[in-house]
Design a protein around this motif. Structure first.
Motif, short mmCIF file in Angstrom:
data_model
loop_
_atom_site.label_atom_id
_atom_site.label_comp_id
_atom_site.label_asym_id
_atom_site.label_seq_id
_atom_site.Cartn_x
_atom_site.Cartn_y
_atom_site.Cartn_z
N LYS A 49 -3.56 -6.94 -33.22
CA LYS A 49 -2.70 -5.81 -33.57
C LYS A 49 -1.76 -5.46 -32.42
CE LYS A 49 -1.36 -2.43 -36.29
NZ LYS A 49 -0.66 -2.71 -37.57
N GLU A 111 -15.07 1.28 -32.49
CA GLU A 111 -15.66 1.94 -33.66
C GLU A 111 -16.96 2.64 -33.31
OE1 GLU A 111 -14.29 -0.48 -37.58
OE2 GLU A 111 -15.74 -1.51 -36.31
N TRP A 126 -6.61 4.62 -27.84
CA TRP A 126 -6.65 3.48 -28.76
C TRP A 126 -7.42 3.83 -30.04
CZ3 TRP A 126 -8.14 -0.24 -24.24
CH2 TRP A 126 -6.99 -0.55 -23.51
N ARG A 127 -8.50 4.57 -29.90
CA ARG A 127 -9.25 5.00 -31.10
C ARG A 127 -8.37 5.85 -32.01
NH1 ARG A 127 -13.59 5.34 -27.21
NH2 ARG A 127 -15.31 3.94 -27.85
N GLU A 129 -5.31 5.68 -32.41
CA GLU A 129 -4.29 4.84 -33.04
C GLU A 129 -4.87 3.89 -34.08
OE1 GLU A 129 -2.29 2.90 -29.85
OE2 GLU A 129 -1.39 4.74 -29.06
N GLY A 130 -6.18 3.98 -34.30
CA GLY A 130 -6.81 3.18 -35.34
C GLY A 130 -7.28 1.81 -34.89
N LEU A 131 -7.28 1.53 -33.61
CA LEU A 131 -7.78 0.25 -33.12
C LEU A 131 -9.31 0.26 -33.16
CD1 LEU A 131 -5.36 -0.34 -30.12
CD2 LEU A 131 -5.19 -1.25 -32.44
N THR A 132 -9.87 -0.91 -33.40
CA THR A 132 -11.32 -1.00 -33.58
C THR A 132 -12.02 -1.83 -32.51
OG1 THR A 132 -11.03 -2.94 -35.02
CG2 THR A 132 -11.11 -0.76 -36.08
N ASP A 154 -7.12 -3.86 -35.23
CA ASP A 154 -7.50 -2.72 -36.07
C ASP A 154 -8.35 -3.20 -37.25
OD1 ASP A 154 -5.57 -4.07 -37.51
OD2 ASP A 154 -4.38 -2.28 -37.98
#
Length: 397
Positions: A49, A111, A126-127, A129-132, A154
């Motif tokens: 991503k 996550e 980063w969390r 922004e939806g990154l996993t 993500d």
């Protein structure tokens, strides 16, 4: 590994490797290669991503650079990193610092419960922004140079083991591909730093033979600091270096801003040219002189507040043909300008002290200016090494 939209994922990944090893030879810039690599990885089913290269550099102003790509970007961005970054909160405790300190890998499951993971603020960012998932590795160049390559996704569940194995396997290839581009950029940067942008371009293009050069019609500017021997005798070494650097900053930045090129620093002096191929070159030189005088006035105010001595200087300006090229011995060359115009500028700079003027301009230079306010005739004076007296002007702009 996730399957690409069409075809076998293993074959798609092999195509990425083939492209990186065999089809990037004509691409000069690592940021372009890195951006296309990330796009190709996504097409091959590796859900990158966003990604970054953190590269250490040898540069007088910057410690390094960050090359950043995110999904949807056509080109990567390059952000320069200051030398003081190691004291900043964004670096201290970051994954990049972990790699610089010797970590072989930094992996963070974004996550997971944040209370169980690393505490640096970048992970919270980063969390949000939806990154996993995030992974970073050292990227090794020759002679122990250690850079950082980082990837994030993500994808629910993060990268799987096949993704990690594929990205990790690319690192040695990416290191080889990136090193030559970074060294090319480094060579260009070092040449720009030590001989100037124009001379650096000529040297990189092959102008390295002794005696090679071109004739350039240019305005020549020589500046010299007054009473430097007294300053160097009366102040500690580190203070003298700081005084000189501040003086050169005040003089040099306006020269660069108005299109001039500093060819060399000569102890406490400098030599610069403004090629007349550029429109308004002579006017631009005067603008540079004006801004430099203002910068020097501000510097002297600062010196006064800190108890340092005020700095006096002289500037001589002439115009004419100069030979621009390689001069020196068989094994040590200097890329510079020589000729009567340079000699005249040097003589005028020396006359500034005798005549009590900060700036002296030759009649030949003044004739190229149109209705320039601030010029004041000084008179005709003999100039050492020249048979006829020279009509001189000073400048109050």
């Amino acid at each position: 590994m996730s399957a690409p939209p069409n075809g076998d994922p293993g074959a798609a990944y092999s195509n990425v490797v083939h492209w990186l090893t065999s089809e990037t030879r004509d691409q000069r810039f690592i940021d372009n290669i890195f951006a296309e690599l990330c796009v190709r990885l996504r097409r091959a089913g590796i859900p990158v991503k966003r990604a970054a290269l953190h590269v250490l550099m040898q540069h007088p102003q910057w410690r390094g650079a960050r090359i950043f790509w995110a999904d949807g970007m056509r080109e990567a961005t390059i952000t320069r990193v200051d030398y003081d970054v190691r004291e900043r909160p964004e670096y201290v405790g970051s994954p990049v610092q972990e790699i610089h300190n010797g970590a072989a890998e930094v992996r963070e499951n974004l996550e997971d419960d944040p209370s169980r993971g690393r505490k640096h603020s970048v992970y919270h960012e980063w969390r949000s922004e939806g990154l996993t998932d995030y992974v970073a590795w050292p990227m090794y160049h020759t002679l122990g140079k250690r850079h950082v390559a980082a990837f994030a996704t993500d994808r629910p569940g993060g990268f799987d083991q096949a993704h990690i194995a594929s990205l990790s396997a690319l690192l040695p290839i990416l290191a080889l591909v990136s090193e030559i581009r970074i060294k090319n950029r480094l060579a260009r940067t070092l040449l720009e730093t030590y001989v100037g942008a124009h001379a650096g371009e000529l040297i990189l293009a092959g102008a390295t033979r002794r005696g090679s050069g071109t004739t350039v019609h240019a305005a020549v500017m020589i500046c010299d600091l007054r009473d430097f021997t007294r300053i160097s005798d009366n102040w500690p070494r580190d203070d003298v270096i700081d005084i000189l650097n501040n003086y050169f900053d005040a003089m040099s930045e306006p020269i660069a801003r108005y299109g001039g090129e500093i060819l060399k620093f000569m102890g406490d002096g400098l030599l610069a040219i403004f090629p007349l191929s550029a429109p308004q070159a002579c006017t631009n030189l005067l603008r540079a002189v004006s801004d430099a005088r203002q910068a020097m006035a501000a510097l002297n105010e600062k010196n006064k507040e800190t108890g340092r001595t005020s700095l006096n200087y002289g500037i001589g300006v002439h115009v004419g043909d100069v030979m621009f090229g390689n001069i020196g011995s068989r094994t040590r060359l200097d890329f510079t300008v020589i000729g009567p115009a340079v000699n005249m500028a040097a003589r005028l700079e020396a006359l500034t002290k005798q005549l009590g003027r900060t700036v002296l301009l030759s009649r030949s230079f003044a004739d190229l200016l149109e209705n320039e306010p601030g010029l004041e005739p000084v008179g005709e004076y003999p100039v050492r090494g020249f048979s006829d007296p020279v009509e001189l002007f000073t400048y109050h702009g």
